[in-house]
Design an enzyme around this catalytic site. Structure first.
Site, mmCIF file in Angstrom:
data_model
loop_
_atom_site.group_PDB
_atom_site.id
_atom_site.type_symbol
_atom_site.label_atom_id
_atom_site.label_comp_id
_atom_site.label_asym_id
_atom_site.label_seq_id
_atom_site.Cartn_x
_atom_site.Cartn_y
_atom_site.Cartn_z
ATOM 1 N N ARG A 206 -10.633 -11.475 1.186
ATOM 2 C CA ARG A 206 -11.320 -12.260 0.647
ATOM 3 C C ARG A 206 -10.822 -13.639 0.599
ATOM 4 N NH1 ARG A 206 -11.839 -8.753 -4.965
ATOM 5 N NH2 ARG A 206 -11.568 -7.124 -3.107
ATOM 6 N N LYS B 163 0.882 -1.291 0.034
ATOM 7 C CA LYS B 163 0.132 0.095 -0.209
ATOM 8 C C LYS B 163 0.867 1.234 0.009
ATOM 9 C CE LYS B 163 -3.751 -1.897 2.500
ATOM 10 N NZ LYS B 163 -4.926 -1.540 1.611
HETATM 11 N N1 BES Z 1 -7.943 -3.766 4.304
HETATM 12 C C1 BES Z 1 -8.342 -3.243 2.999
HETATM 13 C C2 BES Z 1 -9.583 -2.639 2.722
HETATM 14 C C3 BES Z 1 -9.633 -1.229 3.748
HETATM 15 C C4 BES Z 1 -9.411 -0.074 3.054
HETATM 16 C C5 BES Z 1 -10.345 -1.100 4.566
HETATM 17 C C6 BES Z 1 -9.510 1.136 3.816
HETATM 18 C C7 BES Z 1 -10.124 -0.072 5.619
HETATM 19 C C8 BES Z 1 -9.997 1.266 5.159
HETATM 20 C C9 BES Z 1 -8.176 -4.330 1.968
HETATM 21 O O1 BES Z 1 -7.708 -5.484 2.457
HETATM 22 C C10 BES Z 1 -7.780 -3.788 0.532
HETATM 23 O O2 BES Z 1 -6.629 -3.577 0.602
HETATM 24 N N2 BES Z 1 -8.695 -3.852 -0.236
HETATM 25 C C11 BES Z 1 -8.292 -3.418 -1.556
HETATM 26 C C12 BES Z 1 -8.764 -4.322 -2.548
HETATM 27 C C13 BES Z 1 -8.424 -4.243 -3.910
HETATM 28 C C14 BES Z 1 -6.643 -4.634 -4.127
HETATM 29 C C15 BES Z 1 -8.986 -5.139 -4.865
HETATM 30 C C16 BES Z 1 -8.776 -2.007 -1.910
HETATM 31 O O3 BES Z 1 -10.036 -1.715 -1.494
HETATM 32 O O4 BES Z 1 -8.186 -1.155 -2.445
HETATM 33 MN MN MN Z 2 -5.608 -5.173 1.636
#
Ligand code: BES
Ligand code: MN
Ligand code: ZN
Length: 505
Positions: A358, A284
């Site tokens: 997921r 990230k």
């Molecule tokens: N934990 C994150 C989602 C999240 C984002 C939770 C902000 C709380 C606050 C999740 O694991 C994630 O990284 N999701 C990605 C999915 C994508 C890579 C398909 C996202 O939302 O960008």
């Molecule tokens: Mn994630």
């Protein structure tokens, strides 16, 4: 905290602080007029001064004149016609939070202005429950997790007095006690969620779950990496392998193996417990990465809900699965493009290691079904997309078949929590096709929120609902009714859902 319901009039109650709920643009009639007169005209004067508006969640501190209480706090309830369960919890929480840093041993709240509202069956009891829950939730302060003396913390009162003139005291008392337990459960979930990743690893979360299980007479099985691998939890292990803090699949149970509840369900609640989500190799951006310790909120909610259900209706059959991992880059980490075999046998192409929730949930859902679950609900901070679509006040939800979705939503209504249904669009499934496997864990950005639901659906065969709390689980800014940080959202929904199956005989 002592809880006391009194049927006196508010002007006869002696407490350090008396809370008076006031509707928008108040007219000073009846008991409110009486309270104003006994306060020496203080309430009318504050209204004229525009300090007291009755605006929802707005509070004002007032002197008490001849009233036996030490101080008055007024709390705005807004338009009484739009009061509902959620707003009543928040009104009580706002009053409690207004007292942050003050010395308050006894807090009295006058319920009458809140009980007239439409849409609340058994109004007075329901209001007593929601107000007690709101005070407990409002007293929550995340700073107190790591610091001893927090000046601004809301007071931990010794005595909460609920004032319900003409009420049925025993019934109100029982309802309020239920509210306290609900609030304490939400706060347990919040503390677990708020604790830092260097404090709560998957192993520590499993130990916390074990302590809770022992305290409430629940059985617990913590699946360690070796057994998870043997069982075939390939997706779960793929996420956990990048970290030197090994994963734990935490399985808690109330009642016997496969035992059905009064609604003939073996209900399973399943939570995402990513103790830290760095994104893994698909790392990230650093902006706000520190918040990703909250990515375990779903699991924490499930663990806390197991305890709350055990307190409110011991023995009610319930299965809880909390998938705990740390998503980290490292020499052993899963790479984008790795192909793994899920517990249900599907071959999954991990195109993005940041779509890890997921993966762990898929195996957790399969495991729950293998443990006998007939109905499933998962709770997860799954996507940033849900926060963009719905914001921080409403949780996104998927589910099938519709009657099960509706049953979960009815529990949400009783809990005073808001959800919005998102569609599972069949035609998007092919967009998750993989060249090498059965499917990939992340497709194109278009419709990515829907695809997150569709991905999970590949791992269930029974009635299932998915609650995406990524927007609602954690507040960056405090509100009148809640501290910043974890909110405990969906704890009450899970508890209400499970309690619907409690035996009443
Ligand atoms: N934990 C994150 C989602 C999240 C984002 C939770 C902000 C709380 C606050 C999740 O694991 C994630 O990284 N999701 C990605 C999915 C994508 C890579 C398909 C996202 O939302 O960008
Ligand atoms: Mn994630
Ligand atoms: Zn995540």
């Amino acid at each position: 905290m002592q809880l006391r319901v009194v049927t006196d009039q508010p002007w006869d109650v002696r407490a350090d602080v008396l809370v008076i709920p006031v509707s928008a643009d108040p007219t000073f009639e009846g008991p409110l007029d009486e309270l104003d007169q006994r306060s020496g005209g203080e309430l009318r004067a504050l209204a004229a001064f525009k300090e007291l508006s009755g605006k929802r969640y707005a509070t004002a501190l007032a002197a008490t004149g001849e009233l036996p209480s030490g101080r008055i706090v007024t709390v705005g309830l807004g338009d009484p016609a739009t009061l509902d369960r959620e707003t009543i919890v928040r009104i009580a929480a706002s009053a409690e939070r207004r007292l942050g840093g003050r010395v308050v041993r006894s807090l009295a709240i006058w319920l009458t202005p809140l009980t007239g509202s439409a849409g609340l069956d058994g109004a007075a009891n329901t209001v007593a429950e929601l107000v007690a829950r709101g005070v407990v939730e409002g007293s929550y302060d995340p700073k107190s997790i790591y610091l001893d003396a927090v000046e601004s913390a809301p007071p931990q009162v010794d005595e909460l007095i609920l004032i319900a003139p003409d009420g049925d005291r025993a019934a109100l008392q029982a309802a309020a006690e239920r509210g306290v337990i609900m609030g304490e459960g939400a706060n347990t979930a919040r503390t677990l969620s708020n604790r830092a990743a260097n404090d709560i690893s998957p192993e520590v979360l499993a130990e916390e779950a074990r302590a809770i299980a022992e305290r409430h007479d629940l059985s617990i099985d913590v699946i360690e990496p070796e057994r998870a691998t043997e069982l075939g939890m390939g997706m779960f292990m793929a996420v956990g392998r990048g970290s030197s803090n090994p994963p734990r699949m935490i399985v808690m149970r109330a009642g016997g193996e496969g035992e059905r509840d009064a609604l003939d369900r073996h209900l399973a609640i399943v939570g995402k417990g990513v103790c830290f989500d760095s994104g893994g190799i698909s790392i990230k951006p650093s902006e706000r990465m520190e918040e990703m310790k909250m990515d375990k909120a779903g699991a924490c909610t499930v663990i806390a809900a197991m305890a709350t259900v055990a307190r409110l209706a011991p023995g009610t059959p319930l299965l809880g699965v909390a998938a705990a991992v740390e998503n980290m880059p490292g020499p052993h980490a899963t790479r984008p493009g790795d192909i793994v075999t899920a517990l249900n046998g599907k071959k999954v192409d991990i195109t993005n290691t940041d779509a890890e929730g997921r993966l762990i949930l898929g195996d957790a859902l399969t495991h729950a079904e293998r443990q006998g679950a007939t109905h499933l609900v998962d709770v997860a901070t799954l996507t940033g997309a849900v926060a963009r679509a719905l914001g921080h006040l409403v949780t996104g939800a998927f589910g099938t078949p519709q009657p099960w979705y509706d049953a979960v939503m009815q529990a949400g209504d009783r809990a005073g929590e808001r959800y919005w249904q998102l569609p599972l669009i069949e035609e998007y499934v092919p967009e998750m096709d993989s060249w090498y496997g059965d499917l990939q864990n992340s497709g194109t950005a278009e419709g990515s929120l829907i695809k997150s639901g569709l991905f999970l659906r590949e791992f269930v065969t029974k009635p299932w609902v998915h609650l995406d709390i990524a927007g609602t689980a954690y507040f960056r800014k405090p509100t009148a009714w809640a501290a910043r940080g974890a909110t405990g959202v969906s704890h009450a929904t899970l508890v209400e859902l499970a309690l619907a199956g409690a035996r009443t005989d």
